[in-house]
Design a protein around this motif. Structure first.
Motif, mmCIF file in Angstrom:
data_model
loop_
_atom_site.group_PDB
_atom_site.id
_atom_site.type_symbol
_atom_site.label_atom_id
_atom_site.label_comp_id
_atom_site.label_asym_id
_atom_site.label_seq_id
_atom_site.Cartn_x
_atom_site.Cartn_y
_atom_site.Cartn_z
ATOM 1 N N UNK A 1 0.838 -1.198 0.000
ATOM 2 C CA UNK A 1 0.000 0.000 0.000
ATOM 3 C C UNK A 1 0.876 1.251 0.000
ATOM 4 N N UNK A 2 0.395 2.294 -0.660
ATOM 5 C CA UNK A 2 1.061 3.593 -0.668
ATOM 6 C C UNK A 2 0.065 4.675 -0.294
ATOM 7 N N UNK A 3 0.555 5.704 0.386
ATOM 8 C CA UNK A 3 -0.319 6.803 0.761
ATOM 9 C C UNK A 3 -0.685 7.620 -0.474
ATOM 10 N N UNK A 4 -1.991 7.876 -0.631
ATOM 11 C CA UNK A 4 -2.477 8.694 -1.751
ATOM 12 C C UNK A 4 -3.177 9.955 -1.269
ATOM 13 N N UNK A 5 -3.268 10.132 0.039
ATOM 14 C CA UNK A 5 -3.885 11.328 0.581
ATOM 15 C C UNK A 5 -4.008 11.242 2.092
ATOM 16 N N UNK B 1 -4.761 7.845 3.813
ATOM 17 C CA UNK B 1 -5.547 7.102 2.826
ATOM 18 C C UNK B 1 -4.584 6.331 1.930
ATOM 19 N N UNK B 2 -4.795 5.029 1.840
ATOM 20 C CA UNK B 2 -3.845 4.131 1.192
ATOM 21 C C UNK B 2 -4.480 3.412 0.016
ATOM 22 N N UNK B 3 -3.672 3.130 -0.994
ATOM 23 C CA UNK B 3 -4.139 2.369 -2.149
ATOM 24 C C UNK B 3 -3.042 1.417 -2.606
#
Length: 207
Positions: free
Chosen positions: A140-144, A157-159
């Protein structure tokens, strides 16, 4: 030790509610009405049983739901197609034994043949380094970031990209759908189909 991961059943709901509401401050409390919403609407709602005892559960929803969560709505505003992990709860007696990783493998398998993204959030207030590290090692990577309401906690917020989705989309979803196999079967929500019939297949972020 006998472990089974299976779809939730109605008679599990009282035990699921009790487990959720004793999980600690990193899991938002539910009432019976909210839990029933998940039972009726969630695309993925599975429990873990160990030797016949409820050991944990994970709830996830696809895009297109009317779910009021601010984090789910954030993803809806930014991505056209995703599976959102709303919560995972593991009973105290079964923590730190890999059950969370088993659940994430299972929901990943569910998601990667349906959508291009698996999403979730982690609390930054309070911040749990073990949870952050777990999600980072799982891709997962942070997108916001956002605050949940005026006085709520800050969340990351992770995606996670699901690369195999493109193959599944091009080979199956655009040519009649997934094969009729038990391991590909999705949970049937207990209300009428609540999803849009015109899901976009692309996984790009909304502008």
């Amino acid at each position: 030790m006998a472990l089974a991961i299976r779809d939730v059943r109605e008679h599990d709901l009282d035990a699921v509610l009790a487990l959720n509401n004793t999980a600690g401050r990193s899991i938002l409390v539910l009432d019976a009405v909210q839990l029933r919403y998940f039972y009726d609407h969630a695309d993925y709602f599975r429990v873990a049983e160990i030797d016949g005892q409820l050991a944990g559960f994970l709830i996830a929803l696809r895009d297109g739901s009317d779910y009021a969560s601010p984090n789910y709505r954030w993803f809806s505003e930014h991505y056209p197609s995703f599976v959102y992990i709303d919560r995972i709860v593991i009973a105290n007696a079964y923590r730190r034994h890999g059950l969370g990783r088993i659940f994430y493998c299972d929901v990943n398998s569910f998601a990667e043949v349906r959508v291009p993204l698996l999403t979730c959030e982690v609390f930054l207030e309070p911040c749990d380094d073990v949870v952050v590290l777990f999600h980072g090692t799982y891709g997962f990577q942070e997108v916001g970031q956002q605050r949940m309401g005026e006085h709520g906690p800050q969340v990351s917020l992770l995606a996670k990209d699901l690369p195999s989705y493109a193959f599944v989309r091009d080979t199956y979803l655009e040519h009649g759908g997934l094969p009729d196999l038990p391991w590909l079967a999705g949970r049937k929500p207990h209300l009428a189909d609540h999803h849009s019939t015109s899901r976009r297949l692309a996984g790009e972020r909304r502008s």
